[in-house]
Motif scaffolding. Structure first.
Motif, mmCIF file in Angstrom:
data_model
loop_
_atom_site.group_PDB
_atom_site.id
_atom_site.type_symbol
_atom_site.label_atom_id
_atom_site.label_comp_id
_atom_site.label_asym_id
_atom_site.label_seq_id
_atom_site.Cartn_x
_atom_site.Cartn_y
_atom_site.Cartn_z
ATOM 1 N N ILE A 34 0.830 -1.200 0.000
ATOM 2 C CA ILE A 34 0.000 0.000 0.000
ATOM 3 C C ILE A 34 0.867 1.254 0.000
ATOM 4 O O ILE A 34 1.993 1.247 0.523
ATOM 5 N N ILE A 36 0.501 5.468 0.868
ATOM 6 C CA ILE A 36 -0.304 6.529 1.462
ATOM 7 C C ILE A 36 0.149 7.866 0.883
ATOM 8 O O ILE A 36 1.350 8.119 0.795
ATOM 9 N N ALA A 57 4.132 0.156 4.492
ATOM 10 C CA ALA A 57 3.594 1.027 3.440
ATOM 11 C C ALA A 57 4.569 2.128 3.049
ATOM 12 O O ALA A 57 5.345 2.605 3.874
ATOM 13 N N HIS A 58 4.503 2.528 1.794
ATOM 14 C CA HIS A 58 5.142 3.773 1.381
ATOM 15 C C HIS A 58 4.317 4.939 1.904
ATOM 16 O O HIS A 58 3.082 4.887 1.848
ATOM 17 N N ILE A 59 4.995 5.971 2.372
ATOM 18 C CA ILE A 59 4.279 7.155 2.848
ATOM 19 C C ILE A 59 4.825 8.376 2.119
ATOM 20 O O ILE A 59 5.996 8.714 2.242
ATOM 21 N N ILE A 60 3.942 9.001 1.343
ATOM 22 C CA ILE A 60 4.283 10.164 0.516
ATOM 23 C C ILE A 60 3.525 11.348 1.101
ATOM 24 O O ILE A 60 2.316 11.273 1.305
ATOM 25 N N VAL A 88 -4.048 5.259 -0.748
ATOM 26 C CA VAL A 88 -4.966 5.981 0.129
ATOM 27 C C VAL A 88 -4.529 7.447 0.182
ATOM 28 O O VAL A 88 -3.393 7.741 0.577
ATOM 29 N N MET B 40 10.052 8.065 0.977
ATOM 30 C CA MET B 40 8.778 7.397 1.307
ATOM 31 C C MET B 40 8.984 5.980 1.829
ATOM 32 O O MET B 40 8.016 5.328 2.234
ATOM 33 N N ARG B 61 7.539 13.759 2.370
ATOM 34 C CA ARG B 61 8.198 12.544 1.885
ATOM 35 C C ARG B 61 7.874 12.290 0.412
ATOM 36 O O ARG B 61 6.738 12.467 -0.024
#
Lengths: 165, 165
Positions: A34, A36, A57-60, A88, B40, B61
């Motif tokens: 996933i 984000i 999860a990757h978080i951007i 998401v 990320m 990120r």
């Protein structure tokens, strides 16, 4: 703020973090597949709010949680190189960009720095419309997997996520 | 991955999060006056790694933790609208973009989707040089406060942050 002690504190906190660190077996591919996309806002701890653990999860994140070209670049890397297939997008109440007056900000920065630049700040007039526009932009992108893209509002006063229909 | 259950799980986890939520008094201005720019990558939990609590810092990120135009936009918003004055840029070992072959990725995406696009992925050949380039770009920007900008490498195998000289 601004006394310069924050950076030293961060390095000391990290010393403590390494003592209990046990995630050395993780690889670059997120365990839960996933990615984000969320606002940079300090009140939103993405991992805690969504129940994500390190490696999941990757978080951007950027100002506004807006699907900019740079977010699309990051999501293409996330999906094509590292196998995620669900996205998401999270905006939040009381965002600093909600209703911000771009001209006033630009004039103030130009006056303060003596340099005039044509930078858009990403302000928006309607939170839900902004999240929906980001979701739609991602769904329409030919290099992004459009099957599972969700939009959520984070309420900074309750911690609650609400799904946009 | 990809069975669609992740989103439902996130909403259930958030229900639990709201039960103990006690940050309703926070405002948009980060308590510690700091903005983090990081990759990320799923293995980097920014709050835990740096000892930050909810409300302390803006967290920006993208793929690579690179100082793109969108990161600069976010940092200008962070400083000009919300009063931060210190920046920490974090890259990490084993980054998926380190040594990635952009032409191969582009050809594969074009073949898979039938659409050819001119998107750069942000790959880089040298981790420390990439972080230094981001720090230098931020320091040189006329609308960014250049007094306190730091570069760090996060080691995904140990959890340790190392400052770049």
């Amino acid at each position: 703020m601004g006394d310069g002690s924050e950076f030293a504190r961060i390095l000391a906190e990290n010393e403590r973090y390494t003592e209990a660190f046990d995630r050395s077996a993780l690889t670059a591919a997120p365990l839960r597949g996933i990615a984000i996309v969320a606002c940079m806002d300090a009140r939103l701890d993405v991992e805690e709010t969504l129940g994500l653990r390190t490696g999941d999860a990757h978080i951007i994140r950027n100002a506004g949680g807006i699907a900019t070209d740079d977010v699309i670049r990051s999501l293409v890397v996330s999906q094509a190189l590292l196998g995620t297939d669900e996205i998401v997008v999270i905006g939040h109440t009381q965002c600093g960009l909600l209703g911000a007056d771009e001209e006033t900000i630009r004039h103030r920065l130009t006056a303060t720095t003596g340099v005039d630049l044509d930078i858009g700040f990403g302000s928006f007039a309607d939170l839900e419309a902004s999240i929906r526009a980001s979701v739609e932009r991602l769904r329409a992108h030919p290099w992004i997997d459009a099957r599972r893209i969700h939009g959520l509002v984070f309420d900074v006063e309750t911690g609650r996520l609400r799904e946009l229909a």
